[in-house]
Design a protein around this motif. Structure first.
Motif, mmCIF file in Angstrom:
data_model
loop_
_atom_site.group_PDB
_atom_site.id
_atom_site.type_symbol
_atom_site.label_atom_id
_atom_site.label_comp_id
_atom_site.label_asym_id
_atom_site.label_seq_id
_atom_site.Cartn_x
_atom_site.Cartn_y
_atom_site.Cartn_z
ATOM 1 N N THR A 51 0.773 -1.132 -0.034
ATOM 2 C CA THR A 51 -0.068 0.035 -0.057
ATOM 3 C C THR A 51 0.795 1.249 0.063
ATOM 4 O O THR A 51 1.911 1.328 0.727
ATOM 5 N N VAL A 81 -2.369 -1.171 -3.731
ATOM 6 C CA VAL A 81 -3.376 0.049 -3.239
ATOM 7 C C VAL A 81 -2.434 1.319 -3.440
ATOM 8 O O VAL A 81 -1.455 1.383 -2.612
ATOM 9 N N ARG A 97 -7.178 -4.106 -1.883
ATOM 10 C CA ARG A 97 -6.113 -4.019 -2.913
ATOM 11 C C ARG A 97 -6.587 -4.965 -4.182
ATOM 12 O O ARG A 97 -7.618 -5.622 -4.158
ATOM 13 N N THR A 105 -5.726 -1.091 -7.070
ATOM 14 C CA THR A 105 -6.850 -0.332 -6.572
ATOM 15 C C THR A 105 -6.141 1.111 -6.394
ATOM 16 O O THR A 105 -5.449 1.339 -5.616
ATOM 17 N N HIS A 121 -11.973 -4.161 -4.842
ATOM 18 C CA HIS A 121 -10.531 -4.598 -5.816
ATOM 19 C C HIS A 121 -10.506 -3.864 -7.225
ATOM 20 O O HIS A 121 -11.659 -3.979 -7.781
#
Length: 280
Positions: A51, A81, A97, A105, A121
């Motif tokens: 992320t 993400v 994600r 995402t 997602h």
């Protein structure tokens, strides 16, 4: 431990957290997380997975970002993400994600996601979007910049929502929402141009209003002329030297291409008084 990080927060030693990030009580941040300068992470927030979060974001209590997608196809691959700058992500928002390896995402910049929004997602959100409370975005939804989504509604997988569109609360969104339009209902229908959003974006005032007038012509052709969509698009294409109308034309053309869900239609025209008398 930094004075900006609450002593009860749990942060993996390999997480990349800018020194100016504030982290609240009992927050949990995983190994592969990156957080940019000035971001505020509230109490009980969970950020995990691969992320990336940019600068100046506000994550309110209970937010969960980067957890595995709710998709039976997910096989544990490295998926992402990516969140930009200046977003406000309110209480208990969830952002999953993507499903497949190296997919993401994505949430852009300066968006407001109100409480209990779910971003599934592979969703892709632009900039300056407002999504009201308790909205659920299914997988692969795309929302263009400056759209406004009313509260307590669901958006079907693979739906695209156009720039500066306004979706009324509690609507059922199972097809694409054309840009610049106000859409509401169950089933949802195009009701009018999103005049409030267009005014705020300066489109109604630009060029002495000529761009807005051209957009009004396109709206009448598409939703008031009674023409089949293919014929209406041919007429709208003649107006598409205006960049706003060009974007509307291309969005609708792509919405009806193979593999897409098609666009939400207009509201059926009410029969005239004389028609009502004849039919009765």
């Amino acid at each position: 431990m930094s004075a900006l990080i609450h002593p009860t927060a749990v942060i993996h030693s390999k997480a990349q957290i800018h020194p100016t990030v504030r982290v609240g009580a009992y927050a949990v941040i995983g190994e592969r997380v990156t957080v940019g300068a000035g971001t505020v992470i509230g109490p009980h927030v969970v950020i995990d997975g691969w992320t990336e979060i940019g600068e100046r974001n506000q994550l309110f209590p209970g937010v969960a970002i980067g957890l595995e997608p709710q998709d039976l196809k997910y096989d544990g691959s490295v998926s992402l993400v990516k969140i930009g700058d200046g977003n406000r992500i309110r209480e208990y928002v969830t952002v999953n994600r993507a499903t497949r390896e190296d997919e993401a995402t994505v949430i852009g910049d300066e968006n407001l996601l109100m409480a209990y929004v779910h971003v599934a997602h592979n969703c892709v959100l632009g900039d300056h979007i407002v999504i009201a409370n308790s909205v659920a975005l299914a997988g692969h939804v795309q929302i263009e910049s400056r759209a406004v989504i009313g509260g307590v509604l669901g958006i079907h997988q693979f739906v695209h929502i156009g720039r500066l569109a306004m979706v009324g609360g509690m609507s059922r969104i199972d097809r694409d929402v054309p840009p610049y339009m106000l859409v509401e209902g169950s089933p949802a229908r195009v009701r009018s141009l999103n005049q409030v959003g267009l005014r705020r974006a300066g489109i109604m005032d630009a060029d002495g209003g000529t761009g807005f007038q051209t957009l009004k012509k396109a709206f009448r052709i598409l939703y008031r002329s009674g023409l089949p969509l293919s014929a209406a698009l041919e007429q709208v294409e003649l107006l598409s030297n205006d960049k706003t109308v060009h974007h509307l034309h291309e969005f609708l053309r792509m919405s009806h291409s193979p593999g897409r869900r098609g666009a939400i239609p207009g509201k059926p025209r009410r029969p005239s008084h004389s028609q009502e008398l004849t039919e009765s």
